[in-house]
Write a protein that holds these residues in place. Structure first.
Motif, PDB file in Angstrom:
ATOM      1  N   ALA A  41       0.933  -1.164   0.176  1.00 51.37           N
ATOM      2  CA  ALA A  41      -0.048   0.357   0.088  1.00 51.37           C
ATOM      3  C   ALA A  41       0.997   1.327  -0.236  1.00 51.37           C
ATOM      4  O   ALA A  41       0.464   2.281  -0.768  1.00 51.37           O
ATOM      5  N   SER A  42       1.829   1.239   0.684  1.00 58.02           N
ATOM      6  CA  SER A  42       2.645   2.340   0.975  1.00 58.02           C
ATOM      7  C   SER A  42       3.427   2.693  -0.635  1.00 58.02           C
ATOM      8  O   SER A  42       3.595   3.783  -1.117  1.00 58.02           O
ATOM      9  N   SER A  43       4.046   1.713  -0.958  1.00 55.09           N
ATOM     10  CA  SER A  43       4.541   1.749  -2.486  1.00 55.09           C
ATOM     11  C   SER A  43       3.418   2.319  -3.451  1.00 55.09           C
ATOM     12  O   SER A  43       3.809   2.917  -4.577  1.00 55.09           O
ATOM     13  N   ASP A  44       2.409   1.626  -3.211  1.00 55.05           N
ATOM     14  CA  ASP A  44       1.333   2.047  -4.330  1.00 55.05           C
ATOM     15  C   ASP A  44       0.909   3.411  -4.039  1.00 55.05           C
ATOM     16  O   ASP A  44       0.459   4.276  -5.161  1.00 55.05           O
ATOM     17  N   LEU A  45       1.061   4.012  -2.888  1.00 56.91           N
ATOM     18  CA  LEU A  45       0.896   5.476  -2.851  1.00 56.91           C
ATOM     19  C   LEU A  45       2.001   6.430  -3.009  1.00 56.91           C
ATOM     20  O   LEU A  45       1.773   7.566  -2.812  1.00 56.91           O
ATOM     21  N   ASN A  63      -3.701   3.426  -8.505  1.00 56.66           N
ATOM     22  CA  ASN A  63      -3.846   3.245  -7.082  1.00 56.66           C
ATOM     23  C   ASN A  63      -4.665   1.937  -6.763  1.00 56.66           C
ATOM     24  O   ASN A  63      -5.595   1.929  -7.592  1.00 56.66           O
ATOM     25  N   PHE A 116      -7.133  -2.441  -1.503  1.00 55.53           N
ATOM     26  CA  PHE A 116      -6.718  -3.629  -1.011  1.00 55.53           C
ATOM     27  C   PHE A 116      -7.865  -4.497  -0.458  1.00 55.53           C
ATOM     28  O   PHE A 116      -8.803  -3.770   0.352  1.00 55.53           O
ATOM     29  N   PHE A 158      -2.855   1.898   7.316  1.00 63.34           N
ATOM     30  CA  PHE A 158      -1.913   1.946   8.328  1.00 63.34           C
ATOM     31  C   PHE A 158      -2.371   2.162   9.682  1.00 63.34           C
ATOM     32  O   PHE A 158      -3.054   3.219  10.178  1.00 63.34           O
ATOM     33  N   TYR A 215      -1.434  10.368   3.332  1.00 61.33           N
ATOM     34  CA  TYR A 215      -0.124   9.728   3.346  1.00 61.33           C
ATOM     35  C   TYR A 215       0.120   9.872   1.568  1.00 61.33           C
ATOM     36  O   TYR A 215       1.501  10.312   1.373  1.00 61.33           O
TER      37      TYR A 215
END
Ligand code: ATP
Ligand code: MG
Lengths: 300, 339
Positions: free
Chosen positions: A205-209, B87, B90, B96, B107
């Motif tokens: 998710a972090s890399s996706d963002l 994007n 999921f 987070f 974020y």
């Protein structure tokens, strides 16, 4: 015939015991846990309480035995004497330094093994890191003594002196390195399992963002690892703070709280030694409190 | 395979001969697919058919074994996920846990260096879109499943990506909430006009939300088409039986019932049950009745043990009695040949 009836009676008896505990579940649990609870109360809490109480005992100057004349003189002495305070600060510094070293090593190593190593290599690496735990404490400390031995006109130097021509010698630096080496697995294990628990999808998710791996590491992984780091640091810090054997083996003239306690105990001045122990106890209680705030006990 | 490109539409994503293997397992096999700008495209298929793998390759989480992927005409095959203008929402939301709702949503903008005020602005606007005003300062574990789902959606949408990828985003919700969210998702998609690529194994969800549906089976595309095309003109027997329920006739049965060789599909709603013995049709006994609320599904068995399903409106159900002999009738154009 009679045999079958007696076995029936026995069966009936166990049945009724079972029924009794089934209908009184708390009593059943109490019976089951009474042994361990008694053990904890007597051996653990009891001895600790005795230690604290004995810090207020007086000393018979002639026999060196503790007397029950209550006094706060011991406590006053260990708090007010500046040499002692310096010793306490130094011990905190040593334990803190060992903890920081363990952390700095465990973080990249834990990350590598958990996230980058091939599945087949993982288990082997974890075992390799935990393996030293099975070797005796003294064995490892003396092994490092052989490494740090600075040598003198009377004898050869140790491994470092012979290979790179330099050695930290016996002193605080060696003590810190040795403590970090001894307790490293205790820091590694919670950090590694923290990485393992970290859901893969959060990293995705972090890399996706739009975050690169460094950003992801510091913004997502690190904050989520704080409880694991805190848990690990409790082990490394408390084990280091209470140590006095490592200091004797690789510390040369160095001293920590544990050495003073040992020396006073053998003096013999049991009440003063007990008063000294209040230092590490207080420090650890404060430390545990701070770490609990950071979530160290969240994953128990 | 029927793939009707709207002439005016431009292509957002192209998959060319995409293949992905995990060791021995072929997860995705020679997939060719064009996704148009602004459309709601659904990847539908049974568990393990490779839907998630396709999505993860488009997002950049998974490397291709062979083939290429183009985003907006540009080859991104080797480009890492954080540099792709897509994007993802999921399946487990992947919020987070140490950040508040607002921090989660901001974020992506923060990472891209968007100024604080604009960040706050855009986040507030998107919170409005997903109806989560007032939840900004909560942590994810203080939200319900549906609210978490909306945060995940907001966190992706706030970046205004060209394409939004959604992997079974409603899978964890109960039926009622799922149906509400289906409507909401669809209306959000129409409002923001972003291309949605949506993964599901729920055929009714696929039919009700999509502009086009891609049916997957064992890593391959079985059919691409509008929901209507997929349902009414299934190209293969797999599509016919996976999307909705159907009666399939093949081999000797087809010869005997349809009068031709091949494989044929006949939807249960096109089968009528008649008790008029003068009617010509397939005679069968009523073997079981499934009450479904709005209607009922009647299972019939012929004397050579062929099973045929018919849908019956409940007002006619009283005439249908278990064990009764009936004649099954359908219009010839209700039967479709599939491969
Ligand atoms: N990381 C992996 N390693 C090995 N095999 C994998 C991996 N990921 C997926 N597969 C295999 O690839 C195939 C397709 O998996 P995929 O997750 O794409 O299915 P799916 O259509 O999303 O299924 P579901 O509806 O259950 O989510 C499966 O057979 C799966 O076992
Ligand atoms: Mg999937």
């Amino acid at each position: 015939m009679s045999l079958s009836t007696s076995s029936q009676i026995a069966k009936h008896k166990t049945q009724s015991i079972n029924r009794f505990f089934a209908s009184h579940p708390r009593l059943g649990l109490g019976t089951l846990l009474s042994g361990p609870i008694l053990w904890l109360l007597v051996v653990y809490v009891g001895s600790l309480a005795l230690l604290v109480v004995s810090a207020f005992f007086g000393l018979d100057e002639f026999t060196g035995k503790a007397t029950t004349n209550l006094t706060i003189g011991n406590i006053e002495e260990v708090i007010s004497e500046s040499a002692y305070r310096l010793l306490v600060l130094r011990s905190i510094g040593i334990a803190g330094a060992a903890t920081v070293i363990c952390f700095m090593l465990a973080l990249p190593v834990g990350f590598y093994i958990s996230k980058l190593a091939k599945p087949w290599a993982k288990r082997g690496l974890v075992v390799a890191i935990l393996l030293p735990l099975w070797a005796g404490y003294l064995v490892k400390a003396f092994a490092l003594r052989a490494v740090f031995e600075p040598g003198s006109e009377f004898g050869d130097g140790g491994f470092l002196k012979n290979t790179i021509g330099w050695s930290p010698g016996f002193g605080y630096l060696s003590v810190i390195i040795t403590l970090a080496y001894l307790w490293f697995p205790y820091m590694f294990l919670p950090i590694y399992s923290g990485f393992e628990r970290l859901p893969e999808s959060l990293i995705d998710a972090s890399s996706d963002l739009g975050a690169g791996s460094i950003r992801t590491f510091f913004s997502v992984m690190m904050p989520m690892l704080v409880p694991s780091i805190a848990a690990g640091s409790i082990f490394t810090f408390s084990l280091s703070l209470g140590d006095y054997i490592t200091v004797k083996i690789v510390g040369g003239k160095s001293q920590m709280i544990g050495n003073i306690i040992e020396r006073t105990l053998l003096a013999p001045n049991q009440p003063l030694a007990a008063a000294f122990t209040l230092w590490p106890i207080t420090i650890m209680v404060a430390y545990l409190f701070v770490m609990a705030r950071l979530g160290a006990f969240k994953n128990l | 395979m029927t793939s009707k490109a709207k002439p005016s539409s431009t292509i957002a994503i192209s998959l060319r001969e995409v293949r992905k293997t995990f060791g021995e397992v072929v997860a995705v096999d020679s997939v060719d697919l064009d996704v148009f700008n602004g459309e709601f495209l659904t990847l539908l298929g049974p568990s393990g058919s490779g839907k998630t793998t396709v999505l993860r390759m488009v997002a950049g989480f998974e490397a291709l074994t062979s083939g290429s992927i183009l985003l907006d005409g540009e080859d991104v095959t080797g480009v890492p996920a954080f540099e792709r203008d897509v994007n993802t929402v999921f399946q487990d939301y992947a919020l987070f846990p140490h950040m508040t709702v607002l921090e989660n949503i901001e974020y992506g903008l923060k990472v891209k260096g968007v100024a604080r005020d604009e960040r706050r602005n855009r986040a507030t606007k998107i919170l409005e879109v997903v109806q989560l005003i007032g939840f900004a300062d909560r942590k994810p574990n203080q939200l319900s499943g549906g609210q978490r789902q909306r945060v995940a959606l907001a966190r992706a949408l706030v970046n205004q990506p060209k394409v939004l990828l959604l992997d079974e985003p409603l899978g964890a919700l109960d039926l009622k909430l799922r149906e509400e969210m289906q409507v909401e998702l669809k209306s959000i998609q129409q409002r923001v006009g972003i291309t949605f690529v949506y993964v599901t194994h729920d055929q009714s969800e696929a039919l009700s939300m999509s502009d086009r549906v891609v049916v997957f089976n064992a890593g391959k595309i079985e059919q691409i088409g509008t929901p209507q095309e997929i349902y009414e003109h299934p190209a293969t027997s797999f599509v016919a039986s996976f999307v909705g329920i159907t009666n399939l006739f093949s081999g000797d049965r087809a010869q005997q019932i349809i009068g031709r060789s091949g494989t044929f599909t006949l939807r249960p709603e096109h089968v009528q049950i008649s008790f008029d013995s003068s009617q010509t049709g397939l005679s069968a006994t009523i073997s079981s009745i499934q009450y479904l609320g709005a209607e009922s599904r009647v299972h019939c068995t012929t004397k050579d043990n062929l099973k045929v399903i018919a849908t019956v409106a409940n007002e006619h159900l009283s005439r249908v009695v278990l064990g009764q002999l009936a004649t099954l009738v359908w219009k010839p154009d209700a039967v479709f040949e599939v491969s």
